[in-house]
Structures are given as C-alpha cells and as structure tokens.
Enzyme design. Sequence first.
Site, PDB file in Angstrom:
ATOM      1  N   ARG A  17       0.823  -1.220   0.000  1.00 57.27           N
ATOM      2  CA  ARG A  17       0.000   0.000   0.000  1.00 57.27           C
ATOM      3  C   ARG A  17       0.851   1.261   0.000  1.00 57.27           C
ATOM      4  O   ARG A  17       0.404   2.308  -0.472  1.00 57.27           O
ATOM      5  CB  ARG A  17      -0.932   0.008   1.206  1.00 57.27           C
ATOM      6  CG  ARG A  17      -2.163  -0.860   0.968  1.00 57.27           C
ATOM      7  CD  ARG A  17      -3.085  -0.816   2.156  1.00 57.27           C
ATOM      8  NE  ARG A  17      -4.406  -1.308   1.807  1.00 57.27           N
ATOM      9  CZ  ARG A  17      -5.333  -1.625   2.694  1.00 57.27           C
ATOM     10  NH1 ARG A  17      -5.081  -1.510   3.993  1.00 57.27           N
ATOM     11  NH2 ARG A  17      -6.508  -2.054   2.298  1.00 57.27           N
ATOM     12  N   LYS A  54     -15.863 -14.957   6.584  1.00 58.23           N
ATOM     13  CA  LYS A  54     -17.290 -14.863   6.902  1.00 58.23           C
ATOM     14  C   LYS A  54     -18.198 -14.662   5.690  1.00 58.23           C
ATOM     15  O   LYS A  54     -17.953 -13.795   4.868  1.00 58.23           O
ATOM     16  CB  LYS A  54     -17.519 -13.711   7.878  1.00 58.23           C
ATOM     17  CG  LYS A  54     -17.044 -14.045   9.276  1.00 58.23           C
ATOM     18  CD  LYS A  54     -16.908 -12.810  10.099  1.00 58.23           C
ATOM     19  CE  LYS A  54     -17.910 -12.768  11.230  1.00 58.23           C
ATOM     20  NZ  LYS A  54     -17.943 -11.434  11.846  1.00 58.23           N
ATOM     21  N   GLY A  80      -6.852  -6.349   0.640  1.00 61.46           N
ATOM     22  CA  GLY A  80      -5.683  -6.389   1.493  1.00 61.46           C
ATOM     23  C   GLY A  80      -5.130  -7.798   1.648  1.00 61.46           C
ATOM     24  O   GLY A  80      -3.970  -8.058   1.326  1.00 61.46           O
ATOM     25  N   GLY A 113     -12.485  -4.179   1.461  1.00 61.36           N
ATOM     26  CA  GLY A 113     -13.878  -3.756   1.576  1.00 61.36           C
ATOM     27  C   GLY A 113     -14.264  -2.790   0.465  1.00 61.36           C
ATOM     28  O   GLY A 113     -15.359  -2.860  -0.094  1.00 61.36           O
TER      29      GLY A 113
HETATM   30  C1  3PG Z   1      -8.602  -1.730   5.016  1.00 65.32           C
HETATM   31  O1  3PG Z   1      -7.549  -2.211   5.427  1.00 65.32           O
HETATM   32  O2  3PG Z   1      -9.567  -2.418   4.682  1.00 65.32           O
HETATM   33  C2  3PG Z   1      -8.669  -0.239   4.827  1.00 65.32           C
HETATM   34  O3  3PG Z   1      -7.463   0.356   5.170  1.00 65.32           O
HETATM   35  C3  3PG Z   1      -9.815   0.303   5.627  1.00 65.32           C
HETATM   36  O4  3PG Z   1      -9.605   0.029   6.983  1.00 65.32           O
HETATM   37  P1  3PG Z   1     -10.872  -0.170   7.953  1.00 65.32           P
HETATM   38  O5  3PG Z   1     -11.548  -1.441   7.492  1.00 65.32           O
HETATM   39  O6  3PG Z   1     -10.299  -0.278   9.337  1.00 65.32           O
HETATM   40  O7  3PG Z   1     -11.750   1.035   7.768  1.00 65.32           O
END
Ligand code: 3PG
Length: 399
Positions: free
Chosen positions: A41, A206, A356, A380
């Site tokens: 990242r 999940k 990620g 996400g």
């Molecule tokens: C992630 O790693 O999914 C993003 O950096 C967002 O982080 P968060 O899910 O803690 O908002």
Amino acid sequence: MSIRNLDDLLAEGVSGRRVLVRADLNVPLDKQTGEITDDGRIRAVLPTLSALVSAGAKVVVCSHLGRPKGAPDPQFSLRPVAGRLGELLDAPVHFAEDTVGDSARSTVDALADGQVALLENLRFNKGETSKDDAERGAFADQLATFGDAYVDDAFGAVHRKHASVYDVPARLPHVAGRLVLREVEVLSKLTGQPERPYVVVLGGSKVSDKLAVIEALLPTVDRLLIGGGMCFTFLKAQGHEVGTSLLEKEMVETCGNLIERSGGKIMLPVDVVAADAFAPDAAHDTVPADGIPSHRVGLDIGPETVAGFAAALSQAKTIFWNGPMGVFEMPAFAAGTRGVAEAVAKADAFSVVGGGDSAAAVRALGLDESSFGHISTGGGASLEYLEGKTLPGIAALEK
Ligand code: 3PG
Ligand code: MG
C-alpha cells in the site's frame, strides 16, 4: 469518471502550494516486532506522491493505521511507515507526532517546496470516524488548514464516511490521485461489460461479510468459486457436517437459497484439509467435503478442489479474486490459496485481485505480481464497488 484527477491539479501548477494527500497506509505490522510485513500500500501511492514532489508541492500525507479508538495508541503509530515511505521516495519524510496539533502545525509550516510530511494516525482523533456530522466536520476543518488542495489516493478507505475521506474534500479543491483513478478504471470494467466467461473466486472467513457482493455478482458472473472459512456454511447448507470448522449458523439457510438460485454457477469445495486444531503443527488430512470428522477443523481447500477451481479459471476471460482459500499464513494450509493464485496468474484473462488479504497473500507466497492484471489495494472498498454501492470517498470527489 466525472472527477478531476491529479493531472488537472498538476496542470494548474502546484509549486509552492500545500497539497494534502489522503493515502491508505494501513499496512500489516508484525505483532511481535512491529515491522511492516507488506509495504504494497505504501508503494501503491508513490506515483501520486512523486509527481507532486517533482512539481514542487509541499506534500502533506495523512492516513489511518489499524483501528485505534479515537485516542493516541503507540502500537498504531505511523512512524515506521514514515521511515519506509522515506526509503521508497528516497527523500526524508518529516513525521508529525500528532495529526492536527502543534507538531503537525510546525511540521507543515517548515516544509520547503518538494518536501513531504506525514501526519500521525488520523484515527487518534475521535472526529475522524465519528458518526456525528458536526464532530467529523470540526476535525475536517482542522485538517483542511494543512492544504491548499486535496488529493484522495486512499482507495482502500473510499468506502468509509470518515472526515479525511468525505468531509475534507468538501472544504478544499479536490482531485483523485493516480491510484484511485486506476482502481476505479479497472473495477468499472468488471461492473460494465466484462469479457466472458467471468469467473469470481471468493474466500475469507465470513459469509455475512460477503453476502451483499454475492447477491450482486450472481446475476453477472458465469461462475462463482467459494473457498476459505466461509465455504463451511455453504457445505452445511448442502447437508454436510463440518466438524469444528467456522460456521455461521444463522446464514445456513441463506447459503442454501443462494446455491439454489445460482443455477449451478456456485462451485464449492469437494475436499478440504481438516486438522486437529487451529495450529501450524496440527495433525491434518485431506478429506472429502462430505466426510469432515466431527472433531476436526477445515483449514484449507483440498487438491481436488484446487484442480476443479483451476479448470474453471483456465476458461475465464475475466477474473476477480477476493479472499484466501485457507489459513495461508500457516504453510500446512497454504496450498489452496497458492493453487488458486497460480491458476489466476496463469489464466489468459484480465484478472483483478481484490483486497488487502489476497494481495498480501500474492506477495507473501512469492508470486509474480506482474502476472495479474491488477492488484487492488482495497478489500472492503473493492467489494463495495462491485456491489454497486455509492462510495462516500468517490461521491465526495464528484461534487
Ligand atoms: C482496510 O484495510 O480495509 C482499509 O485500510 C480500511 O480500513 P478499515 O476497514 O479499518 O476502515
Ligand atoms: Mg477492512
């Protein structure tokens, strides 16, 4: 995309101007040593930062790391990230000990043209993630004083309605950075007219996290391959016993409906690696998906499943893959994720790795990143994009 981007800002000229860049530098850290275990990242945001540095901007970078609870917490400090960012940029990165306090103020004020500062973790401040518009707005007001313009290059966080993502762009001239632009270009190919067959592989723990995206994808995809911890709730819905594997009981019926409605598009594991315990050295065997012993926990998909998934992937012209197939951090349970990753890489298809975890898996397993069409920095965020949701960070740039 009807959004101004970095080139528009550069064309206006940024020399001597302060540019506030929201990045997603939320990198995984080693629990023991605190070292950065995957800097993907950080590398992903370099094109934007380098362009601003070369153009003589005063570059003020901000990000979150982990999920601290609105107050400083040393284990989530961005300091190690500042060090790594400096190495990659081959220039010093001036680190502010706070996000909008005295240290941030003096660090930003001291920047010369072409220099870079990194503010401390945004989430050390309650205002960043607050649900209260006024509280978020007050924090955004403070942040916005550090920039004459705002660049959003935090694709991994565009699905969050947070101050730095949603409220700051309402206060400053704003553009999308190179990473955000590229991510949206790539993902919009998947939601547009993907070349067929379009095969999606979903893993991760999940079903409840993936339900919305499964619902959205089912009508569009030709095949949906399901592995990872979430496959056991589907196997249960098929009537199989899953031992002590991850199971979301309240989702079994939903999974059953999805299988029925999918018209054969959903492919589930036919064998799994079942272990005595969730441990790297646990005794384990490959067993048929309908023969998981009651005392054992499924920790990976089995070789026959990998072969079946690989066959489906070899036919594909478009692939989206999100989520590991097993506990790939433990070598005994990494073969499924490796096998699927290799099949995705080998396919003569436009392939997108979302997320990620899957992106980190690609690098942790030593696979060649260039054999994938695109490795998204958003987990996400990429899923919510594919769901067709309005992403607050993108919406804010459109205004
Ligand atoms: C992630 O790693 O999914 C993003 O950096 C967002 O982080 P968060 O899910 O803690 O908002
Ligand atoms: Mg997340």
